[in-house]
Scaffold this motif. Structure first.
Motif, PDB file in Angstrom:
ATOM      1  N   ASP A 161       0.823  -1.216   0.000  1.00  0.00           N
ATOM      2  CA  ASP A 161       0.000   0.000   0.000  1.00  0.00           C
ATOM      3  C   ASP A 161       0.856   1.264   0.000  1.00  0.00           C
ATOM      4  OD1 ASP A 161       1.083  -0.212   2.502  1.00  0.00           O
ATOM      5  OD2 ASP A 161      -0.783   0.100   3.610  1.00  0.00           O
ATOM      6  N   ARG A 162       2.112   1.159  -0.520  1.00  0.00           N
ATOM      7  CA  ARG A 162       3.016   2.296  -0.501  1.00  0.00           C
ATOM      8  C   ARG A 162       3.761   2.428  -1.830  1.00  0.00           C
ATOM      9  NH1 ARG A 162       6.030   3.077   5.066  1.00  0.00           N
ATOM     10  NH2 ARG A 162       5.291   5.161   4.634  1.00  0.00           N
ATOM     11  N   VAL A 163       4.442   3.561  -1.981  1.00  0.00           N
ATOM     12  CA  VAL A 163       5.308   3.802  -3.133  1.00  0.00           C
ATOM     13  C   VAL A 163       6.745   3.818  -2.636  1.00  0.00           C
ATOM     14  CG1 VAL A 163       5.870   5.325  -5.062  1.00  0.00           C
ATOM     15  CG2 VAL A 163       3.524   5.220  -4.205  1.00  0.00           C
ATOM     16  N   GLU A 164       7.584   2.979  -3.175  1.00  0.00           N
ATOM     17  CA  GLU A 164       8.986   2.912  -2.779  1.00  0.00           C
ATOM     18  C   GLU A 164       9.880   3.224  -3.981  1.00  0.00           C
ATOM     19  OE1 GLU A 164      10.252   2.589   0.111  1.00  0.00           O
ATOM     20  OE2 GLU A 164       8.813   1.558   1.409  1.00  0.00           O
ATOM     21  N   GLY A 165      11.114   3.644  -3.672  1.00  0.00           N
ATOM     22  CA  GLY A 165      12.124   3.818  -4.702  1.00  0.00           C
ATOM     23  C   GLY A 165      12.077   5.121  -5.466  1.00  0.00           C
ATOM     24  N   ILE A 166      11.429   6.164  -4.899  1.00  0.00           N
ATOM     25  CA  ILE A 166      11.354   7.445  -5.622  1.00  0.00           C
ATOM     26  C   ILE A 166      12.039   8.565  -4.849  1.00  0.00           C
ATOM     27  CG2 ILE A 166       9.199   6.785  -6.745  1.00  0.00           C
ATOM     28  CD1 ILE A 166       7.813   8.810  -4.822  1.00  0.00           C
ATOM     29  N   GLY A 167      12.768   8.226  -3.793  1.00  0.00           N
ATOM     30  CA  GLY A 167      13.330   9.245  -2.910  1.00  0.00           C
ATOM     31  C   GLY A 167      14.518   9.978  -3.491  1.00  0.00           C
ATOM     32  N   ALA A 174      10.255   5.324   1.681  1.00  0.00           N
ATOM     33  CA  ALA A 174       8.971   5.957   1.364  1.00  0.00           C
ATOM     34  C   ALA A 174       8.667   7.102   2.322  1.00  0.00           C
ATOM     35  CB  ALA A 174       7.853   4.911   1.419  1.00  0.00           C
ATOM     36  N   ASN A 175       8.927   6.904   3.618  1.00  0.00           N
ATOM     37  CA  ASN A 175       8.681   7.966   4.586  1.00  0.00           C
ATOM     38  C   ASN A 175       9.570   9.168   4.333  1.00  0.00           C
ATOM     39  OD1 ASN A 175       6.639   6.711   6.193  1.00  0.00           O
ATOM     40  ND2 ASN A 175       8.203   5.432   7.144  1.00  0.00           N
TER      41      ASN A 175
END
Length: 447
Positions: A161-167, A174-175
């Motif tokens: 339920d999250r988006v990862e790898g865009i930081g 994600a946070n």
């Protein structure tokens, strides 16, 4: 070459030309965009030359600072800003902690990174020497945050339920990405409120992408920070003694528009995750992290001088029961406040408190001056920047981000506002008094 790669190169080299030919402030705006675009980790990076774009932007900042010091940078002396000494003391504490760091390798690496951040902020402070410069870097941040929101939108939830790898380079979680977007909510409210019709349309488009990014990333701490910031700024708009025409009507319009947008963008997954904050017994919820926080006090009893960077993680298993930390051996404290306490001991939070108080003291004088001159637009700009910093710190209460670049950008913006609207004015008055003493018959110049 992909369209994004071409766009990045146009922005990058265009920023260099703007910094050299137009304004040195463009060098920091370029650095902001490089930070968010993070070309080394994007899918389109294979289409661009393998240059150290961030380093080039920093070198450009230093170059324009040196070459235009008399023209621009002298308007922002470091020592005139009271916050400077507290920043230096905090940085100095990290070097002092080499004597006590439990994880010296990590402490060395991240102290060096934090030193680079402080240097960048110090140079940028010199370059943000006017109202136009402050306005430009605010938009630079919004542009970068909008790209991050767009990236979350096109990527979608790729990790449950999250988006990862865009930081960004200093935060890939994600946070980390979500908390970066939090201050944008307040700053966009100000820009939309004070802007013309075209600016308001642009703010709505940027705000839609940023809000959608926050929803998709699904960070509870970011949600609390954004809600706190928006709520406080709306209260200022509604109930401040200093009103301008249509101010309350605009606040009500923002409330209606914001609620409508929230109902449209949010989904069951988002609200399901936010509802976990109500369960104080669930150790996986945000509230369950308080046990990580309380463990810091126990650590401080046995390590009163502090643990250094990553020291908490190194010994967390000895202080946090397995039923609380789960199968993870090295737990983070999950709070910037307690991160600072664990890394620097009790002097850390004390020094940071005095840093914040010094910023607020200068800005309180700036706001008094602006109100006395009837400049309510500028007054609410300072309020927006202060609330943006507050909203970030609320979110950072649930994640280790004390040394994050965005936190120090927000501190930079607040410090720059105090300089532009108060410290420069005081310096001007001092020069006038000195001129009168040296030439009693000189004609007084208008303010």
């Amino acid at each position: 070459m992909s369209k994004f790669a071409l766009l990045f190169l146009l922005v990058f080299f265009g920023g260099i030309v703007a910094a050299l030919m137009y304004s040195g402030t463009a060098a920091f705006v370029l650095y902001q965009l490089v930070y968010f675009l993070n070309p080394d980790d994007r899918w389109w990076s294979a289409s661009i030359p393998g240059l150290r774009y961030s380093l080039i932007a920093v070198v450009l900042m230093i170059f324009v600072l040196v070459t235009r010091h008399r023209e621009q940078a002298a308007k922002s002396p470091w020592l005139a800003q009271p916050a400077t000494k507290w920043i230096i003391l905090i940085l100095g504490m990290y070097y002092f902690m080499y004597l006590h760091a439990i994880n010296p390798v990590a402490h060395d690496k991240f102290t060096f990174d934090f030193t680079k951040t402080v240097i960048i902020i110090a140079v940028a402070y010199k370059l943000i020497h006017s109202e136009r410069a402050l306005h430009a870097v605010m938009w630079g941040y919004i542009a970068g945050a909008t790209y991050l929101g767009y990236l979350a939108t096109v990527t979608g939830r790729n990790a449950g339920d999250r988006v990862e790898g865009i930081g960004m380079a200093d935060g890939t979680d994600a946070n980390d990405a979500a908390i970066t977007l939090v201050p944008a909510a307040v700053i966009l409210m100000y820009l939309a409120w004070m802007g013309n019709f075209k600016t308001r349309v642009l703010c709505v488009l940027c705000g839609g992408l940023i809000a959608n990014g926050l929803v998709l990333i699904n960070s509870r701490g970011a949600f609390l920070g954004a809600a706190t910031g928006v709520g406080i700024y709306l209260l200022y708009m509604l109930f401040s003694r200093f009103q301008k025409k249509g101010q309350r009507a605009m606040a009500i319009l923002i409330v209606v528009g914001g609620l409508s947008g929230a109902l449209y963008l949010t989904d069951d997954q988002f609200w399901g995750r936010m509802n976990t904050m109500q369960d104080l017994e669930d150790k996986s919820s945000g509230a369950g992290r308080m046990e990580f926080w309380w463990a810091t006090f126990t650590m401080m009893k046995e390590h009163p001088a502090g643990l250094g960077i990553m020291g908490y993680q190194q010994i967390s298993a000895a202080y946090i029961p397995p039923e609380v930390r789960g199968k993870v051996e090295k737990r983070a404290v999950h709070s910037s406040w307690f991160q600072l306490l664990s890394e620097l001991g009790w002097p850390g939070p004390i020094l940071f408190f005095f840093l914040l108080m010094s910023l607020l003291k200068v800005n309180r004088q700036a706001k008094k001056r602006l109100i006395s001159e009837g400049r309510t637009d500028e007054y609410f700009r300072i309020v927006a920047l202060e609330v943006a910093l507050l909203s970030y710190m609320v979110s950072a209460s649930f994640i280790d981000r004390f040394r994050s670049e965005i936190l120090w950008w927000m501190i930079l913006f607040v410090a720059a506002a105090g300089n532009v609207y108060y410290l420069q004015f005081q310096e001007h008055l001092a020069h006038r008094r000195l001129g009168k003493r040296q030439s009693p018959n000189a004609t007084e110049m208008p303010t």
